[in-house]
Scaffold this motif. Sequence first.
Motif, PDB file in Angstrom:
ATOM      1  N   LYS A  89       0.829  -1.204   0.000  1.00 28.71           N
ATOM      2  CA  LYS A  89       0.000   0.000   0.000  1.00 28.71           C
ATOM      3  C   LYS A  89       0.862   1.252   0.000  1.00 28.71           C
ATOM      4  CE  LYS A  89      -4.117  -1.751   0.046  1.00 28.71           C
ATOM      5  NZ  LYS A  89      -5.042  -1.542  -1.103  1.00 28.71           N
ATOM      6  N   SER A  90       0.227   2.354  -0.385  1.00 25.70           N
ATOM      7  CA  SER A  90       0.911   3.647  -0.377  1.00 25.70           C
ATOM      8  C   SER A  90       0.065   4.685   0.336  1.00 25.70           C
ATOM      9  CB  SER A  90       1.166   4.126  -1.810  1.00 25.70           C
ATOM     10  OG  SER A  90       2.062   3.283  -2.461  1.00 25.70           O
ATOM     11  N   ILE A  91       0.741   5.603   0.979  1.00 24.76           N
ATOM     12  CA  ILE A  91       0.103   6.765   1.583  1.00 24.76           C
ATOM     13  C   ILE A  91       0.738   7.990   0.926  1.00 24.76           C
ATOM     14  CG2 ILE A  91      -0.402   8.034   3.690  1.00 24.76           C
ATOM     15  CD1 ILE A  91       0.232   5.458   5.248  1.00 24.76           C
ATOM     16  N   LYS A  92      -0.129   8.923   0.520  1.00 26.85           N
ATOM     17  CA  LYS A  92       0.382  10.096  -0.186  1.00 26.85           C
ATOM     18  C   LYS A  92       0.442  11.297   0.743  1.00 26.85           C
ATOM     19  CE  LYS A  92      -1.184   8.723  -4.770  1.00 26.85           C
ATOM     20  NZ  LYS A  92      -1.932   9.109  -5.978  1.00 26.85           N
ATOM     21  N   CYS A  93       1.443  12.141   0.515  1.00 28.43           N
ATOM     22  CA  CYS A  93       1.578  13.383   1.271  1.00 28.43           C
ATOM     23  C   CYS A  93       1.975  14.503   0.341  1.00 28.43           C
ATOM     24  CB  CYS A  93       2.615  13.233   2.373  1.00 28.43           C
ATOM     25  SG  CYS A  93       2.872  14.750   3.323  1.00 28.43           S
ATOM     26  N   GLU A  94       1.294  15.626   0.489  1.00 31.23           N
ATOM     27  CA  GLU A  94       1.594  16.802  -0.312  1.00 31.23           C
ATOM     28  C   GLU A  94       1.624  18.024   0.591  1.00 31.23           C
ATOM     29  OE1 GLU A  94      -1.343  17.693  -3.260  1.00 31.23           O
ATOM     30  OE2 GLU A  94      -0.238  19.408  -4.054  1.00 31.23           O
ATOM     31  N   GLN A  95       2.607  18.893   0.371  1.00 33.73           N
ATOM     32  CA  GLN A  95       2.644  20.150   1.106  1.00 33.73           C
ATOM     33  C   GLN A  95       2.709  21.313   0.121  1.00 33.73           C
ATOM     34  OE1 GLN A  95       5.561  22.266   1.408  1.00 33.73           O
ATOM     35  NE2 GLN A  95       7.197  20.934   0.643  1.00 33.73           N
ATOM     36  N   ASN A  96       1.939  22.364   0.451  1.00 32.91           N
ATOM     37  CA  ASN A  96       1.890  23.535  -0.434  1.00 32.91           C
ATOM     38  C   ASN A  96       2.547  24.750   0.210  1.00 32.91           C
ATOM     39  OD1 ASN A  96       0.065  24.328   1.480  1.00 32.91           O
ATOM     40  ND2 ASN A  96      -1.716  24.337   0.141  1.00 32.91           N
ATOM     41  N   ARG A 131      10.905  -2.715   4.256  1.00 37.46           N
ATOM     42  CA  ARG A 131       9.619  -2.825   3.547  1.00 37.46           C
ATOM     43  C   ARG A 131       8.987  -1.441   3.371  1.00 37.46           C
ATOM     44  NH1 ARG A 131       5.954  -4.382   6.281  1.00 37.46           N
ATOM     45  NH2 ARG A 131       6.843  -4.414   8.375  1.00 37.46           N
ATOM     46  N   PHE A 132       9.475  -0.487   4.130  1.00 40.07           N
ATOM     47  CA  PHE A 132       8.981   0.886   4.030  1.00 40.07           C
ATOM     48  C   PHE A 132       9.920   1.683   3.136  1.00 40.07           C
ATOM     49  CE2 PHE A 132       5.725   1.223   7.374  1.00 40.07           C
ATOM     50  CZ  PHE A 132       5.900   0.016   8.018  1.00 40.07           C
ATOM     51  N   SER A 133       9.360   2.391   2.178  1.00 35.31           N
ATOM     52  CA  SER A 133      10.204   3.212   1.315  1.00 35.31           C
ATOM     53  C   SER A 133       9.489   4.508   0.969  1.00 35.31           C
ATOM     54  CB  SER A 133      10.587   2.458   0.041  1.00 35.31           C
ATOM     55  OG  SER A 133       9.438   2.072  -0.656  1.00 35.31           O
ATOM     56  N   PRO A 134      10.155   5.637   1.206  1.00 32.61           N
ATOM     57  CA  PRO A 134       9.580   6.916   0.797  1.00 32.61           C
ATOM     58  C   PRO A 134       9.952   7.194  -0.652  1.00 32.61           C
ATOM     59  CG  PRO A 134      11.592   7.278   2.036  1.00 32.61           C
ATOM     60  CD  PRO A 134      11.431   5.791   1.907  1.00 32.61           C
ATOM     61  N   LYS A 135       9.028   7.840  -1.352  1.00 30.46           N
ATOM     62  CA  LYS A 135       9.308   8.209  -2.733  1.00 30.46           C
ATOM     63  C   LYS A 135       8.845   9.644  -2.943  1.00 30.46           C
ATOM     64  CE  LYS A 135       9.400   3.696  -4.992  1.00 30.46           C
ATOM     65  NZ  LYS A 135       9.617   2.948  -3.754  1.00 30.46           N
ATOM     66  N   SER A 136       9.736  10.446  -3.495  1.00 30.36           N
ATOM     67  CA  SER A 136       9.445  11.859  -3.675  1.00 30.36           C
ATOM     68  C   SER A 136       9.486  12.205  -5.151  1.00 30.36           C
ATOM     69  CB  SER A 136      10.462  12.707  -2.902  1.00 30.36           C
ATOM     70  OG  SER A 136      10.177  14.082  -3.063  1.00 30.36           O
ATOM     71  N   PRO A 137       8.311  12.301  -5.804  1.00 27.65           N
ATOM     72  CA  PRO A 137       8.297  12.650  -7.228  1.00 27.65           C
ATOM     73  C   PRO A 137       8.709  14.101  -7.468  1.00 27.65           C
ATOM     74  CG  PRO A 137       6.058  12.465  -6.374  1.00 27.65           C
ATOM     75  CD  PRO A 137       6.974  12.016  -5.283  1.00 27.65           C
ATOM     76  N   ASP A 138       8.493  14.942  -6.488  1.00 27.44           N
ATOM     77  CA  ASP A 138       8.919  16.339  -6.564  1.00 27.44           C
ATOM     78  C   ASP A 138       9.005  16.894  -5.152  1.00 27.44           C
ATOM     79  OD1 ASP A 138       5.650  16.710  -7.750  1.00 27.44           O
ATOM     80  OD2 ASP A 138       6.286  17.403  -5.765  1.00 27.44           O
ATOM     81  N   ALA A 140       7.297  18.851  -3.461  1.00 28.65           N
ATOM     82  CA  ALA A 140       6.077  19.043  -2.686  1.00 28.65           C
ATOM     83  C   ALA A 140       5.456  17.737  -2.210  1.00 28.65           C
ATOM     84  CB  ALA A 140       5.052  19.833  -3.507  1.00 28.65           C
ATOM     85  N   HIS A 141       5.986  16.620  -2.638  1.00 37.37           N
ATOM     86  CA  HIS A 141       5.373  15.333  -2.319  1.00 37.37           C
ATOM     87  C   HIS A 141       6.381  14.369  -1.708  1.00 37.37           C
ATOM     88  CE1 HIS A 141       2.733  17.007  -5.441  1.00 37.37           C
ATOM     89  NE2 HIS A 141       1.760  16.304  -4.886  1.00 37.37           N
TER      90      HIS A 141
END
Lengths: 115, 112
Positions: free
Chosen positions: B19-26, B63-70, B72-73
């Motif tokens: 599963k994935s959990i998404k996070c965005e900051q503005n 098993r946990f991995s963060p991924k940052s497409p940019d 803000a995420h």
Amino acid sequence: AQSVTQPDIHITVSEGASLELRCNYSYGATPYLFWYVQSPGQGLQLLLKYFSGDTLVQGIKGFEAEFKRSQSSFNLRKPSVHWSDAAEYFCAVGAFGGGADGLTFGKGTHLIIQP
Amino acid sequence: DTAVSQTPKYLVTQMGNDKSIKCEQNLGHDTMYWYKQDSKKFLKIMFSYNNKELIINETVPNRFSPKSPDKAHLNLHINSLELGDSAVYFCASSQTGQGGYTFGSGTRLTVV
């Protein structure tokens, strides 16, 4: 390594009585200190924070905290608690302006309000 | 506008799933974090990431991995979920050289 100790796991206070929650920290540089409150099933709400200046800090909901460098403490106080103050309270320490270590939290104090 | 937003708010899934959990900051912050709050309410940092560097808490399973497409995420991917992964996960952000850490409202993950 940075650390935060909240020595009281639970505190019970009568409604209308005063409150003091204790927090001691260990930090190698100038600490940036925070108190957060978390109601059941909710997120973290910032009550107040301190980095410099007047060592008595005013926050929201009538809370205040006093920084005492000599005692490495940042205790939270409220003169008269309300039933709605029942929640989990967290003290935290970190660097001003973020950094790799982020915030280090204490284990929390669960506040119970008696009618 | 929510400063730090996480989705989903609740996630119930079976053991072994990914599963994935998404996070965005503005807020334009340059550093983002993931925290785990366990059943005893203890909050512990899992990762910090600031565009250039990922810092992993040594106690976090791979098993946990963060991924940052940019910038803000910062999304959190979890493989082969286990019962012990059930917790509330908080995303947060901060800006180097400025005060303050801003937290999201949390994602309650339940593994059954």
